[in-house]
Design an enzyme around this catalytic site. Structure first.
Site, PDB file in Angstrom:
ATOM      1  N   LYS A  41      -4.951   5.864  -5.836  1.00  0.00           N
ATOM      2  CA  LYS A  41      -4.509   5.910  -4.426  1.00  0.00           C
ATOM      3  C   LYS A  41      -5.576   6.566  -3.550  1.00  0.00           C
ATOM      4  CE  LYS A  41      -0.295   4.318  -5.095  1.00  0.00           C
ATOM      5  NZ  LYS A  41       0.333   3.150  -4.620  1.00  0.00           N
ATOM      6  N   LYS A  94      -2.246  -4.873 -12.559  1.00  0.00           N
ATOM      7  CA  LYS A  94      -0.776  -4.929 -12.625  1.00  0.00           C
ATOM      8  C   LYS A  94      -0.217  -5.477 -11.305  1.00  0.00           C
ATOM      9  CE  LYS A  94       1.022  -0.750 -10.667  1.00  0.00           C
ATOM     10  NZ  LYS A  94       2.270  -0.103 -10.427  1.00  0.00           N
ATOM     11  N   LYS A 140       2.977  -3.834  -5.225  1.00  0.00           N
ATOM     12  CA  LYS A 140       3.314  -4.159  -3.833  1.00  0.00           C
ATOM     13  C   LYS A 140       2.097  -4.090  -2.934  1.00  0.00           C
ATOM     14  CE  LYS A 140       7.639  -1.733  -4.450  1.00  0.00           C
ATOM     15  NZ  LYS A 140       7.602  -0.301  -4.749  1.00  0.00           N
TER      16      LYS A 140
HETATM   17  N1  AQP Z   1       3.442  -4.366 -12.628  1.00  0.00           N
HETATM   18  C1  AQP Z   1       4.365  -3.580 -13.150  1.00  0.00           C
HETATM   19  N2  AQP Z   1       4.728  -3.737 -14.455  1.00  0.00           N
HETATM   20  C2  AQP Z   1       5.696  -2.938 -14.992  1.00  0.00           C
HETATM   21  N3  AQP Z   1       6.361  -1.986 -14.307  1.00  0.00           N
HETATM   22  C3  AQP Z   1       6.034  -1.794 -13.023  1.00  0.00           C
HETATM   23  N4  AQP Z   1       6.499  -0.951 -12.082  1.00  0.00           N
HETATM   24  C4  AQP Z   1       5.841  -1.160 -10.919  1.00  0.00           C
HETATM   25  N5  AQP Z   1       4.938  -2.150 -11.076  1.00  0.00           N
HETATM   26  C5  AQP Z   1       5.022  -2.574 -12.376  1.00  0.00           C
HETATM   27  C6  AQP Z   1       7.562   0.019 -12.299  1.00  0.00           C
HETATM   28  O1  AQP Z   1       8.558  -0.185 -11.291  1.00  0.00           O
HETATM   29  C7  AQP Z   1       9.184   1.059 -11.044  1.00  0.00           C
HETATM   30  C8  AQP Z   1       9.283   1.308  -9.560  1.00  0.00           C
HETATM   31  O2  AQP Z   1       7.991   1.250  -9.005  1.00  0.00           O
HETATM   32  P1  AQP Z   1       7.589   1.961  -7.642  1.00  0.00           P
HETATM   33  O3  AQP Z   1       7.732   1.044  -6.525  1.00  0.00           O
HETATM   34  O4  AQP Z   1       8.295   3.230  -7.477  1.00  0.00           O
HETATM   35  O5  AQP Z   1       6.155   2.380  -7.967  1.00  0.00           O
HETATM   36  P2  AQP Z   1       4.822   1.659  -7.983  1.00  0.00           P
HETATM   37  O6  AQP Z   1       4.281   1.756  -9.380  1.00  0.00           O
HETATM   38  O7  AQP Z   1       4.050   2.368  -6.955  1.00  0.00           O
HETATM   39  O8  AQP Z   1       5.091   0.121  -7.594  1.00  0.00           O
HETATM   40  P3  AQP Z   1       3.998  -0.755  -7.009  1.00  0.00           P
HETATM   41  O9  AQP Z   1       4.536  -2.108  -6.757  1.00  0.00           O
HETATM   42  O10 AQP Z   1       2.775  -0.718  -7.860  1.00  0.00           O
HETATM   43  O11 AQP Z   1       3.768  -0.086  -5.610  1.00  0.00           O
HETATM   44  P4  AQP Z   1       2.438   0.396  -4.918  1.00  0.00           P
HETATM   45  O12 AQP Z   1       1.608  -0.852  -4.712  1.00  0.00           O
HETATM   46  O13 AQP Z   1       2.926   0.953  -3.608  1.00  0.00           O
HETATM   47  O14 AQP Z   1       1.750   1.397  -5.775  1.00  0.00           O
HETATM   48  C9  AQP Z   1       8.376   2.127 -11.766  1.00  0.00           C
HETATM   49  O15 AQP Z   1       9.058   2.514 -12.937  1.00  0.00           O
HETATM   50  C10 AQP Z   1       7.092   1.433 -12.097  1.00  0.00           C
HETATM   51  O16 AQP Z   1       6.514   1.937 -13.288  1.00  0.00           O
END
Ligand code: AQP
Length: 332
Positions: A111, A191, A194
């Site tokens: 980040k 991965k 979002k």
């Molecule tokens: N690609 C993924 N594969 C498996 N698990 C995933 N998670 C997120 N992306 C994947 C799991 O989803 C849960 C909630 O995620 P979150 O929105 O709180 O966190 P994140 O990891 O920040 O999700 P994003 O989409 O990757 O958001 P950004 O882009 O904002 O960083 C968690 O249990 C996460 O592990």
């Protein structure tokens, strides 16, 4: 029953990574544990966002989670910022957390590189708030995707530090993974995330999904329709593993390695199987987002009241252990 805690950020639409990497597990496990699931809006404000959009995002996320199968009666789904105490416990944990441990966290480093212009203390402190989220409910199991395992291990460390400094208070929690803990993005490089624009959204229409899936990269060595492919090098194959059952799975694998089926056929079959999972979710979302919206809002409010009571008890206990005055009480 043991206590389960997990969270999800209201930073955008839920995608297949969230669903198959985490949410599907929450739906299954809610019958085995006392489950707390938090829409973690205090985490979401550590990256740039538009304040006027936040209330809508929070309610949409809660509605989507219910549409995915989170049980309104069983699971305590709540909004993090509605429960005072998370931030207080964060501060108590800050006081026992070595700075170096936070600086080496993979998510922080990612980040920091992504948001170079606005690296705030909240981004660094994110794992400490997450530890407080889990431990304020004495969470014992934390179902997450692979990217969050390091933070759950950190939470165990925090509990250990606190317990050895002030006496036994917090459990040492365990991460629980699904069989697909890291769902790849459509770019095939990282991965699904979002913020990376490489997602398939759980609520997207079949037309929108096909517009993303049809041009998606497959095995780079499969240039012509007649070239045999290697499914293990193909993102679409990794998606088949999420939604396609036997014997169709083996049939598709053989079809690819013998050039019996082309990439477009393979993608069409993936899409058909995916829609069997997503169509009912989209339908339930439609119902809840219309006439059910008030019900979702009321449920979140009632759950926040329950959480305030539990969180308040933990804060009183932690303050007592730390030699801080115990009279303060969180109003419910
Ligand atoms: N690609 C993924 N594969 C498996 N698990 C995933 N998670 C997120 N992306 C994947 C799991 O989803 C849960 C909630 O995620 P979150 O929105 O709180 O966190 P994140 O990891 O920040 O999700 P994003 O989409 O990757 O958001 P950004 O882009 O904002 O960083 C968690 O249990 C996460 O592990």
């Amino acid at each position: 029953m043991k206590v389960l805690f997990t969270g999800i950020q209201p930073t955008g639409d839920i995608h297949l990574g969230n669903y198959f990497g985490a949410i599907a597990n929450w739906v299954r496990l809610q019958h085995e544990y006392t489950s707390y699931i938090s829409v973690v809006d205090l985490h979401a404000v550590t990256i740039p966002y538009e304040p006027s959009e936040m209330p809508g995002r929070v309610i949409d996320l809660a509605t989507t989670l219910y549409a995915c199968g989170i049980d309104m009666e069983k699971t305590i789904l709540f909004v993090q910022s509605e429960v005072p105490g998370h931030a207080d416990l964060t501060w108590m944990f800050n006081a026992i957390t070595p700075l170096g441990e936070l600086e080496r966290m993979t998510q922080f480093k990612d980040k920091r590189d992504q948001f170079r212009a606005s690296v705030n203390v909240g981004l660094l402190d994110y794992p400490v708030l997450q530890a407080a989220d889990i431990l304020i409910y004495k969470g014992e199991v934390v179902p997450v995707g692979e990217d969050q395992v390091q933070h759950v291990e950190f939470t165990r460390e925090v509990a250990r530090h606190f317990n050895s400094r002030y006496g036994p208070t917090f459990p040492e929690c365990q991460a629980l993974l699904t069989k697909s803990p890291r769902v790849l993005g459509l770019d095939g490089d990282s991965k699904m995330s979002k913020s990376k624009g490489n997602t398939i959204g759980v609520l997207e229409t079949p037309e929108k999904i096909w517009a993303k899936v049809s041009p998606a990269k497959t095995d780079p060595a499969r240039v012509r329709r007649t070239d045999p492919g290697t499914p293990e090098k193909c993102t679409i194959w990794s998606y088949h593993l999420l939604v396609t059952q036997e014997p169709e799975l083996t049939e598709i694998h053989n079809g690819c390695t013998t050039a019996g089926i082309g990439c477009i056929d393979c993608k069409k079959r993936f899409q058909a199987n995916l829609m069997k999972v997503l169509d009912p979710i989209r339908e339930r979302y439609g119902e809840l987002a219309g006439s059910g919206r008030k019900m979702v809002e009321d449920r979140l409010e009632a759950n926040a009241v329950k959480c305030r009571a539990v969180a308040g008890e933990t804060i009183r206990e932690a303050k007592g252990k730390m030699g801080l005055k115990k009279v303060w009480k969180i109003e419910s």
